[in-house]
Design an enzyme around this catalytic site. Structure first.
Site, PDB file in Angstrom:
ATOM      1  N   ASN A 173       0.850  -1.197   0.000  1.00  0.00           N
ATOM      2  CA  ASN A 173       0.000   0.000   0.000  1.00  0.00           C
ATOM      3  C   ASN A 173       0.882   1.243   0.000  1.00  0.00           C
ATOM      4  O   ASN A 173       0.538   2.270   0.568  1.00  0.00           O
ATOM      5  CB  ASN A 173      -0.917  -0.026   1.227  1.00  0.00           C
ATOM      6  CG  ASN A 173      -2.087   0.946   1.098  1.00  0.00           C
ATOM      7  OD1 ASN A 173      -2.299   1.538   0.033  1.00  0.00           O
ATOM      8  ND2 ASN A 173      -2.833   1.143   2.167  1.00  0.00           N
TER       9      ASN A 173
ATOM     10  N   GLU B 266      -4.309   6.220   2.778  1.00  0.00           N
ATOM     11  CA  GLU B 266      -4.434   4.809   3.114  1.00  0.00           C
ATOM     12  C   GLU B 266      -5.900   4.406   3.294  1.00  0.00           C
ATOM     13  O   GLU B 266      -6.295   3.287   3.025  1.00  0.00           O
ATOM     14  CB  GLU B 266      -3.644   4.501   4.394  1.00  0.00           C
ATOM     15  CG  GLU B 266      -2.152   4.325   4.161  1.00  0.00           C
ATOM     16  CD  GLU B 266      -1.381   5.629   4.006  1.00  0.00           C
ATOM     17  OE1 GLU B 266      -1.995   6.691   3.764  1.00  0.00           O
ATOM     18  OE2 GLU B 266      -0.133   5.569   4.101  1.00  0.00           O
TER      19      GLU B 266
END
Ligand code: DC
Length: 665
Positions: free
Chosen positions: A95, A350
């Site tokens: 990520n 995120e």
């Protein structure tokens, strides 16, 4: 790192001492890529060791760079020096936006046969504007999933470098950073101009990029924040050696901590000064506005509590997008509503961080208003806090921000779900927090698991401790170690030697590390586990002054975030106020059989009848001695695990523990 399902933070009160913070994520990943694209070898020091840098390093290895890891934070990269990377690779980038965006741009201009992919959330984070800019340049990039999002495929480009390259600046500054790092690779014959469309957000990150480009030999000319020129004849050259500053966003939690909870002793942050090249260092100004007393030095900062409650703030956060999240939790402790503006980029990080901060703050009892690009947090007065389970959305910053809620004035614990998500930038965040946070010992939870020998309490207690992320005290080991030390010193284990054995116990250099037990440097783990050592332990444990001598040592295990203690008198004598006490038993026959299996497995011969006689003799001595006899505390819960597996007993204990926590179901 806490890899538990959740981590309960007990109510915290103070913060003081020194912390050394991990390296900056933004600097680390930029430096790694630039080193990889350069001529020569770069020795990187104080590199952040986290999920995001790991995926970058793995990618570089796949692309053919020499990567040599040294001690903590040290890595040497042999740059590709203009050579094409491995022609085909499938790169998994987790990520990490700081890996996905710049690698996309660099590989797209170099060309090859690449797939760039990540975790599901990465496939929801936009990259279309960067791809558009690269395509306009002649790069060949395809979407393998949704249009505008990773995963991507990259082929060979037919570069058209004449016209200025337009890129949007108002979604993520990482698009511009990616182009700034990729285009020097092809700005050989002529200069390349990038034109930013729309208002450029997160400018400080662009400054980091420009700063690091200079370190690697590329001076980009900038006209305002809209036009950047990469000079003709650009060539990346390694600076040889490079230090990564501590992460300014990571520092924000500790600056906040100092502002909220520093005592007469300040909180000192090492590895970062106010002259940092990271934009998030300007969080210091915001913290000062809210009342923090911050003294900046070279490579260190000292923080003290100033105004209290903190002063409400109304602030444009464009220049400190990541650190600004910390202001949202500080705002819960302010003297009025605080407004964080210009934070649209939070929605594509995120997780949707505006939503996350609002939802989770409300769980604590706060009133929060949100807009497309702003957040208003009302302070939460004493008496109105609620114990909350904080969902963390696989977002390290959500976890770290809400740890500050443990300083609530209502003495409530805070549950942080999936605490390991902090590994993205700060794997040891909670350990670092606990190293400076203070709270009265009575606020640190203790679970006591007492019971007779071979009842399985040691195994159950250790497993419960692991599930909760708590420390573990095997108090029996202390008596075993004392008995062993006494025997080795030639002392008879008898009443007449009581003063000598007690003196030995008081200064015993016993140490528990990684499941092993040491006396000084001597690993005695196996030596203290024999039947004889157990019997000797039982004998020394009947001597009152030996018991006294070991009290302080045992109490010292009550440290943040909590403790699971096993023994005979944990609930009755050592931690009589413990919030959960369990008395774990099993029939003598079952215990003898379990012990038999353990011994046989170790290749030690034994007979069940003898073992049973031995443990019954030990139980009798332990429960009939006048001091701290083995018996359940009046408020202990009885758990007979004769027919249960360890896992069932652990589940039972965890269930009882959960039922006593104040978190809503
Ligand atoms: O739990 P264990 O078998 O390792 O303990 C060894 C001996 O130490 C036990 O027989 C009695 C003594 N002991 C004690 O008196 N108090 C404790 N809290 C733990 C152990």
């Amino acid at each position: 790192m806490y890899a538990t399902e959740f981590l309960d933070l007990p109510p915290l009160e103070t913060a003081a001492g020194e912390v050394t913070l991990p390296g900056s994520k933004s600097i680390s990943n930029r430096v790694l890529l630039l080193a990889a694209l350069s001529e020569g070898t770069t020795a990187v020091h104080d590199l952040l060791d986290s999920d995001d840098t790991r995926v970058m390093l793995d990618a570089l290895v796949q692309l053919g760079c020499g990567v040599r890891r040294g001690g903590p934070g040290q890595v040497e990269i042999d740059g590709l020096g203009g050579q094409p990377p491995a022609v085909s690779a499938r790169l998994f980038l987790g990520n990490a936006g700081t890996a996905m965006r710049p690698l996309t741009a660099a590989l797209a201009v170099l060309g090859g046969d690449f797939v760039l992919e990540g975790v599901p959330r990465m496939h929801e984070r936009p990259i279309g504007d960067l791809v558009d800019a690269l395509r306009a340049l002649g790069c060949s990039i395809g979407y393998l999933g949704n249009q505008g999002y990773p995963p991507l495929s990259i082929g060979r480009p037919t570069l058209k470098l004449g016209a200025p390259i337009p890129v949007r600046g108002d979604v993520s500054s990482q698009f511009l950073t990616a182009l700034l790092m990729a285009l020097p690779l092809v700005a050989v014959e002529r200069a390349i101009v990038i034109e930013v469309q729309g208002e450029l957000i997160s400018r400080p990150y662009i400054e980091i990029t420009l700063n690091l480009l200079r370190r690697f030999g590329i001076t980009v000319e900038r006209e305002g924040w809209s036009r950047f020129t990469i000079p003709a004849g650009s060539r990346y050259r390694s600076p040889g050696k490079l230090h990564v500053e501590a992460d300014a966003s990571s520092a924000s939690y500790f600056i906040a901590l100092g502002a909220m909870a520093a005592t007469d002793r300040p909180l000192v942050i090492r590895g970062l000064g106010e002259d940092s090249i990271q934009g998030d260092i300007r969080f210091v100004d915001a913290a000062r506005q809210m009342g923090a007393l911050v003294e900046g030095g070279a490579n260190r900062m000292t923080i003290r509590r100033g105004a209290w409650p903190l002063k409400a703030i109304d602030i444009d956060c464009n220049h400190i997008p990541d650190a600004a999240m910390t202001l949202a939790t500080m705002a819960l402790f302010a003297d009025g509503p605080s407004t964080l503006r210009n934070i649209a980029s939070w929605r594509v990080k995120e997780t949707d961080r505006i939503a996350a901060m609002a939802i989770e703050s409300r769980k604590l009892g706060a009133t929060v208003e949100e807009g497309p690009d702003w957040l208003r947090i009302h302070p939460l007065p004493a008496g109105q806090w609620r114990a909350a389970r904080i969902h963390t959305y696989d977002d390290h910053r959500v976890a770290m921000c809400f740890s500050l809620a443990a300083f609530n004035p209502d003495g409530l614990p805070v549950r942080i779900e999936d605490p390991k998500c902090v590994a993205k930038t700060f794997p040891d965040y909670f350990e670092t927090l606990f190293s400076v946070a203070g709270t009265p010992a009575a606020s640190i939870p203790v679970l006591c698991i007492d019971g007779p020998t071979a009842s399985g309490k040691g195994t159950v207690a250790a497993a419960v401790a692991a599930r909760l992320g708590y420390h573990f005290l095997d108090s029996g080991a202390m008596y075993r170690v004392t008995a062993l030390a006494a025997t080795r010193a030639g002392l008879a284990i008898a009443a007449e030697q009581e003063p000598a054995i007690a003196a030995l116990a008081r200064t015993l250099p016993v140490r528990f590390a990684d499941g092993r037990v040491f006396i000084g440097h001597d690993d005695v783990t196996d030596a203290i586990r024999t039947e004889e050592a157990g019997m000797n332990a039982s004998r020394v444990s009947a001597l009152p002054s030996v018991r006294d001598a070991l009290v302080a040592l045992q109490l010292g295990f009550r440290r943040l975030p909590g403790l699971v203690a096993d023994g005979r008198d944990m609930g009755t004598v050592i931690f009589p106020q413990a919030p959960l006490k369990i008395f774990l038993t099993a029939s003598a026959q079952t215990r003898a059989e379990r012990r038999y299996k353990q011994l046989i497995a170790k290749g030690i011969e034994a007979r069940i009848v003898d073992l049973r006689a031995g443990l019954e003799a030990r139980d009798l001595r332990d429960s009939s001695r006048p001091v701290a006899p083995l018996k359940p505390a009046p408020d202990a819960l009885l758990l007979d695990n004769s027919t249960a597996t360890i896992e069932q007993s652990v589940a039972e204990v965890i269930g009882w523990w959960q039922a006593r926590q104040p978190f809503p179901a």
